[in-house]
Design a protein around this motif. Structure first.
Motif, short mmCIF file in Angstrom:
data_model
loop_
_atom_site.label_atom_id
_atom_site.label_comp_id
_atom_site.label_asym_id
_atom_site.label_seq_id
_atom_site.Cartn_x
_atom_site.Cartn_y
_atom_site.Cartn_z
N ILE A 224 0.84 -1.21 0.00
CA ILE A 224 0.00 0.00 0.00
C ILE A 224 0.88 1.26 0.00
O ILE A 224 0.64 2.19 -0.77
N ALA A 225 1.91 1.27 0.85
CA ALA A 225 2.78 2.44 0.94
C ALA A 225 3.45 2.70 -0.41
O ALA A 225 3.53 3.85 -0.87
N MET A 226 3.89 1.62 -1.06
CA MET A 226 4.54 1.80 -2.36
C MET A 226 3.57 2.42 -3.35
O MET A 226 3.93 3.33 -4.10
N GLU A 227 2.32 1.96 -3.32
CA GLU A 227 1.32 2.53 -4.24
C GLU A 227 1.05 4.01 -3.91
O GLU A 227 0.82 4.81 -4.82
N LEU A 228 1.08 4.35 -2.63
CA LEU A 228 0.82 5.74 -2.23
C LEU A 228 2.05 6.64 -2.39
O LEU A 228 2.00 7.82 -2.06
N GLY A 229 3.14 6.06 -2.87
CA GLY A 229 4.35 6.85 -3.10
C GLY A 229 5.12 7.17 -1.81
O GLY A 229 5.90 8.11 -1.77
N ILE A 230 4.89 6.36 -0.76
CA ILE A 230 5.62 6.56 0.50
C ILE A 230 6.84 5.63 0.47
O ILE A 230 6.68 4.41 0.32
N PRO A 231 8.06 6.18 0.58
CA PRO A 231 9.23 5.30 0.56
C PRO A 231 9.25 4.35 1.77
O PRO A 231 8.90 4.77 2.88
N VAL A 232 9.59 3.08 1.53
CA VAL A 232 9.61 2.08 2.60
C VAL A 232 11.00 1.47 2.70
O VAL A 232 11.60 1.13 1.68
N GLN A 233 11.52 1.39 3.90
CA GLN A 233 12.81 0.73 4.11
C GLN A 233 12.71 -0.26 5.24
O GLN A 233 11.99 -0.02 6.22
N GLN A 234 13.45 -1.37 5.11
CA GLN A 234 13.51 -2.35 6.19
C GLN A 234 14.84 -2.18 6.88
O GLN A 234 15.88 -2.18 6.23
N LYS A 235 14.82 -1.98 8.20
CA LYS A 235 16.09 -1.86 8.90
C LYS A 235 15.96 -2.24 10.38
O LYS A 235 14.88 -2.18 10.96
N SER A 236 17.09 -2.63 10.95
CA SER A 236 17.14 -2.94 12.37
C SER A 236 17.40 -1.65 13.12
O SER A 236 18.13 -0.78 12.65
N THR A 237 16.77 -1.54 14.27
CA THR A 237 16.96 -0.31 15.04
C THR A 237 16.82 -0.57 16.53
O THR A 237 16.32 -1.62 16.94
N GLY A 238 17.21 0.41 17.31
CA GLY A 238 17.06 0.32 18.76
C GLY A 238 15.79 1.01 19.21
O GLY A 238 15.12 1.70 18.44
N ARG A 239 15.47 0.85 20.51
CA ARG A 239 14.25 1.45 21.05
C ARG A 239 14.26 2.97 20.93
O ARG A 239 13.23 3.60 20.74
N ASP A 240 15.48 3.59 21.00
CA ASP A 240 15.55 5.06 21.01
C ASP A 240 15.02 5.67 19.71
O ASP A 240 14.45 6.75 19.72
N GLU A 241 15.21 4.95 18.60
CA GLU A 241 14.71 5.48 17.33
C GLU A 241 13.17 5.55 17.33
O GLU A 241 12.59 6.45 16.73
N LEU A 242 12.55 4.61 18.03
CA LEU A 242 11.08 4.67 18.13
C LEU A 242 10.65 5.90 18.93
O LEU A 242 9.69 6.58 18.57
N TYR A 243 11.39 6.18 20.02
CA TYR A 243 11.02 7.32 20.86
C TYR A 243 10.98 8.63 20.08
O TYR A 243 10.15 9.49 20.35
N ILE A 244 11.89 8.79 19.11
CA ILE A 244 11.98 10.06 18.37
C ILE A 244 11.35 9.98 16.98
O ILE A 244 11.56 10.85 16.14
N SER A 245 10.56 8.93 16.74
CA SER A 245 9.88 8.81 15.45
C SER A 245 8.71 9.77 15.38
O SER A 245 8.18 10.20 16.40
N ASP A 246 8.29 10.08 14.15
CA ASP A 246 7.11 10.92 13.96
C ASP A 246 5.83 10.13 14.18
O ASP A 246 4.83 10.66 14.63
N GLU A 247 5.87 8.84 13.80
CA GLU A 247 4.69 7.98 13.96
C GLU A 247 5.18 6.55 14.18
O GLU A 247 6.23 6.17 13.65
N VAL A 248 4.43 5.78 14.94
CA VAL A 248 4.72 4.35 15.10
C VAL A 248 3.37 3.62 15.07
O VAL A 248 2.39 4.12 15.60
N PHE A 249 3.33 2.47 14.40
CA PHE A 249 2.09 1.68 14.45
C PHE A 249 2.37 0.19 14.38
O PHE A 249 3.41 -0.24 13.91
N PHE A 250 1.39 -0.56 14.88
CA PHE A 250 1.42 -2.03 14.82
C PHE A 250 0.59 -2.51 13.64
O PHE A 250 -0.42 -1.87 13.29
#
Ligand code: PPE
Length: 302
Positions: A224-250
């Motif tokens: 869906i994101a690709m169709e909407l033109g939203i760039p998607v990347q897969q990467k490993s990260t730590g908890r701190d990156e979630l804290y400073i994200s603009d949005e997070v969802f399950f």
């Protein structure tokens, strides 16, 4: 939770009569594999979302756990469809479970029969209706997601969920709605029954699927994101990156697309569902409800 019938080893059984013996192998050791699938009400009747992919994953899980499913993919598909009809469900949740049954106890499962049940019932929003707009409170669990070499994360094995239950109990007792588990290296893994996505500077990120369940909703969101033109990347990260994200969802079949408004008492972004989450969620529900014709292939009409 209740419905009229359960499909049990090829027969429709009354809900109250769908029983197993107390010495069932899976009851003692978690030796089973399962699926969680949703059916939605569309303007062309009830439709099951990505049924083919769910059945395929059930076969993969069974293969990894060395169980031979004694039914064909077509048999399972028609069993699910007739169960939805017999339970008069307009929408709901479907739970196929393949498990080691009654023969003897002790860890060797090979002499126990492979039993198969399917349940289907009406089920609203997984984390509450409000959660879909307002978002939920999550916490980083003190429990690590089981190591990839502990069992298998590709397989939806019943026993794997003990790890999730520990994290869920901790989250609830700590006043959160859901837990985020890190892997044994400390990288973000997933929720107790959900994959995780986050947004930073208009880019959508998710964890690589190799050490978490390869979610079918996750796959849908990436497409869906690709169709909407939203760039998607897969990467490993730590908890701190979630804290400073603009949005997070399950994401998950049960959880659908659930925004996270707070993690470990850090407010995430604007503290409610963010704009990219909203765009993807809107498209997701248009697809599941049959409004977006382009994704008809993802719907199996009952
Ligand atoms: N990770 C885990 C650990 C998981 O259990 C699920 C599904 C997902 C990711 C998302 O996968 P998918 O459903 O294919 O998008 N969890 C199922 C069980 C939840 C439960 O409470 O039981 C589900 O969502 O049906």
């Amino acid at each position: 939770m209740k419905a009229e019938k359960i499909w049990m080893n090829g027969r429709m059984v009354d809900w109250d009569m769908a029983k197993v013996h107390v010495c069932t192998h899976a009851l003692h050791y978690g030796s089973g594999v399962f699926e969680g699938i949703r059916a939605y009400q569309t303007n062309r009747g009830t439709a099951v979302f990505r049924l083919v992919e769910h059945i395929e994953r059930l076969y993969d899980s069974a293969k990894i756990f060395k169980m031979k499913i004694p039914y064909s993919r077509e048999d399972i598909k028609s069993a699910i469809i007739s169960l939805i009809n017999q339970n008069h469900l307009k929408s709901g949740y479907i739970r196929p479970l393949v498990y080691r049954g009654l023969h003897d106890l002790a860890l060797n499962p090979f002499n126990c029969p492979v039993d198969f049940i399917i349940a289907a019932w009406e089920w609203g929003a997984y984390l509450g209706e409000e959660a879909l707009t307002k978002g939920i409170k999550a916490m980083i669990s003190s429990y690590a997601r089981s190591h990839i070499n502990s069992t298998s994360q590709k397989a939806k094995i019943c026993g794997n969920y003990v790890n999730s239950i520990f994290a869920k109990m901790e989250a609830i007792e700590e006043g959160a709605d859901e837990a985020i588990l890190l892997d044994s290296e400390g990288f973000v893994a997933e929720g107790t029954g959900e994959n995780i996505f986050w947004v930073k500077k208009e880019v959508l990120y998710t964890t690589p699927a190799n050490t978490v369940l390869s979610g079918i909703t996750r796959d849908s969101v990436i497409k869906i994101a690709m169709e909407l033109g939203i760039p998607v990347q897969q990467k490993s990260t730590g908890r701190d990156e979630l804290y400073i994200s603009d949005e997070v969802f399950f994401t998950g079949s049960a959880a659908e697309i659930t925004p996270i408004r707070e993690i470990d008492r850090y407010e995430i972004g604007i503290g409610k569902r963010g704009p990219i989450t909203e765009k993807i969620q809107k498209k997701f529900f248009e697809i599941t409800k049959g409004i977006d014709e382009k994704y008809k292939d993802w719907l199996e009409f009952v």
